[in-house]
Design an enzyme around this catalytic site. Sequence first.
Site: not given
Length: 816
Positions: A52-53, A236-237, A273, A660
């Site tokens: 994503k980043t 973002d998010e 998430q 994770r």
Amino acid sequence: MNSHPSDDLFGAPAAVAAPQTGLLKNLNPEQYAAVTAPAEPALILAGAGSGKTRVLTTRIAWLLQTGQVSPGGVMAVTFTNKAAKEMITRLTTMLPVNVRGMWIGTFHGLCNRFLRAHWKLAGLPQGFQILDASDTVSAIKRVIKAMKLDEERYVPKQVSWFIAGAKEDGQRPGDIEAWDEQTKTQVAIYQAYEDQCAREGVVDFAELMLRSYELLRDNLALRQHYQQRFRHILVDEFQDTNKLQYAWLKMFAPPGNAGGSGQSVLAVGDDDQSIYAFRGARVGNMADFEREYRVRNVIKLEQNYRSFGNILDAANELISRNSKRLGKTLRTEAGPGEPVRVYEQASDFAEAQWLIEEAQALHRGGIARAEIAVLYRSNAQSRVIESALFNAGIPYRVYGGLRFFERKEVKDALAYLRLIENPHDDTSFLRVVNFPARGIGARTIELLQDAARSSGRSLYQSVGAVAGAAGAKLAGFANLVDSTRNLTQGLNLRKIIEEVLETSGLNEFYRNDKDGAERLENLGELINAAEAFVTQEGFGRDAVALPVDELSPGTLSDGRAEGLPAAVAQAAVTPDAETGEIISPLAAFLTHAALEAGDNQAQAGQDAIQLMTVHSAKGLEFDAVFITGLEEGLFPHENSLSDSDGLEEERRLMYVAITRARQRLYLSFCQTRMLHGQTRYNIKSRFFDELPESALKWLTPKNQGFGSGYAKEYQDAWSRGSGLKSMVGAGNRPAWNSNPQKAAWVEPPVPAAMVKKVDDEHGGLRVGKGVFHTKFGEGVLVTLEGKGQDARAQVNFGRHGLKWLALSVAKLTPID
DNA sequence: TAAAATGCGATTTTT
DNA sequence: TCGCATTTTA
């Protein structure tokens, strides 16, 4: 048992990384589509570990490189400073670019930047200061006291939630409909708090957002200006945005406008998430965004570059149980990898012992400790694990403690600095007026507060109103503030802080305090932080007002204006874009301290095992992950079980935890746990029923009750003092165990209370053992009382709760 | 004014 | 149980 870590090869999972000659090289098709999406609204559903980043930063770089936008036309919003920093860092490695011209930062950071530029229009004093969460609570507390309200009934912290909640809903006191007394009074407190903040020239976090939103909403010219300026907005998010943040965004890029005018909004998020509903996040913003912006481009990033197949299978299967989803399935090309290991333990103590032994084995197998994470649902669970690690002498790091700028001594020093900038900041005034002690007691302060209240002035202004010896002492303090301000006039930031630490007496106080060494060190660290802020950190990213228009030609690449006297420029003083007034480095540093609380303590640098809650693990990844305490009531947490939304959020939390892990994942639960001073008997988490058997490997036989089979054998091993190694097959005795003093783990792990209860037999039932009830299903026997007809049992049925049952009526059968 | 005693709460948290 | 915040006491 083949659980020895060195049995397995720990090759890196397939990665995208490869020599890059062009920005778009090595992007998968979905990533490519997202990076090169046309200049119109787009929604990117970015799965965990899907790059994503990389997509976000590459898109910005690509837009700039292809000349579709200039730096001044880019806005990228994140939630955390960390994410913002990472974006900037990665962007600068891709492209030589003037980052300063872009608006990259957190929601609050950007609001701050906006309000610094338009402080007059926003109705704020130029040097307004920012209250952090604890400042906010104490400010509210003062209001409640001043209103002579009952603090038991109007708990400052709860009122602060009420106010923050109202602000995040875009509501001012006048907008709130209050019918009951409680709410009416809270609204009154809200109003009085606003007045107080205005008087003192301070804003809280929510105010930064709301004030910015309102200014844009009410000022057409300004709104149009920014709408024309920002051609590309990236968020973002997005699943974590609250109502106000979404409304704020729409001010910069209104739905109808976007597209037609070539404005583009790229919302990136993962509904699976979303774990912050409890603090106002609205996952629904994603669906709203898609609808309101008529999004034609919904791109799913489902290719995962982080974890092996079994881990993803577990994650996918679990999250598929949620009903409210946009829908997404992670996939990998890395192969199945190892199975997800499941462990059952007798007690939280045993769980801790087992996991550190296992972690040590992993470490010996070549995994850095920092690549091993121990996750838990709630902070209280870290205790046992910490003490086990401590006793074993294994370095570890716990996330979530006090952060640097939140430490008492640091906050005290900042309070003095803030008083220099703005003596009317009553929060800071009260914080340090008598620290270090200068004989100003509670009575004096009350007199002063009364005087200030009746005249509507600040405490600082009211010092003269208190008569006698008390008044003289207050005047002495006011003098101290004034003289320090004069003394530090024109000094650089380091000198200012050094001076303040001396004249305030803080340094002296801690020099004389036998336990003051660490605090002194932190004060020294504060000077370093300031130094770092001024020199490297890109001074003034927070406080500096940027030109309203694109960077003007007269502006240096680092944002400083040309033509200033050399001395001023050297001090990194930046003039306000609109008025040309100078913002001091001190003001900028104070803003920085409020917006970025710094790292939390811990021996950084050391290779240490990472301990944290699942929430704080979001966004991180590790080679090996332990998810501990997977028990009904804990995870999913009992407080979340009342509604299905709550349970779904717990499931998303579990999903975050699972994803994770790169290579190895452990899930563990135990039958006995000390919580709040009481022994609890839990049954294993329902999440185990929601994971695919094929991806799991039960290292303790499934459905084994305490005291039976494996567990029994296990305990025997413990009491023989041979520890876990004989059970889990770890080869050699670990070095840290050679020191008998540290080998606390040799003690049998079963708490005495437990042993006693186990002996308390009753018709085949045993406390601590599993039982089956025809209606409630599986449970764990917690208590047995009485005899014959009166015999009753307390059983924890997990999702059905803790129940008392009359044994003469209830049919309870023991489970082996 | 500081130390001792008492009381209270206890998911998750960034800015 | 235990950490903290506030109140009581010397």
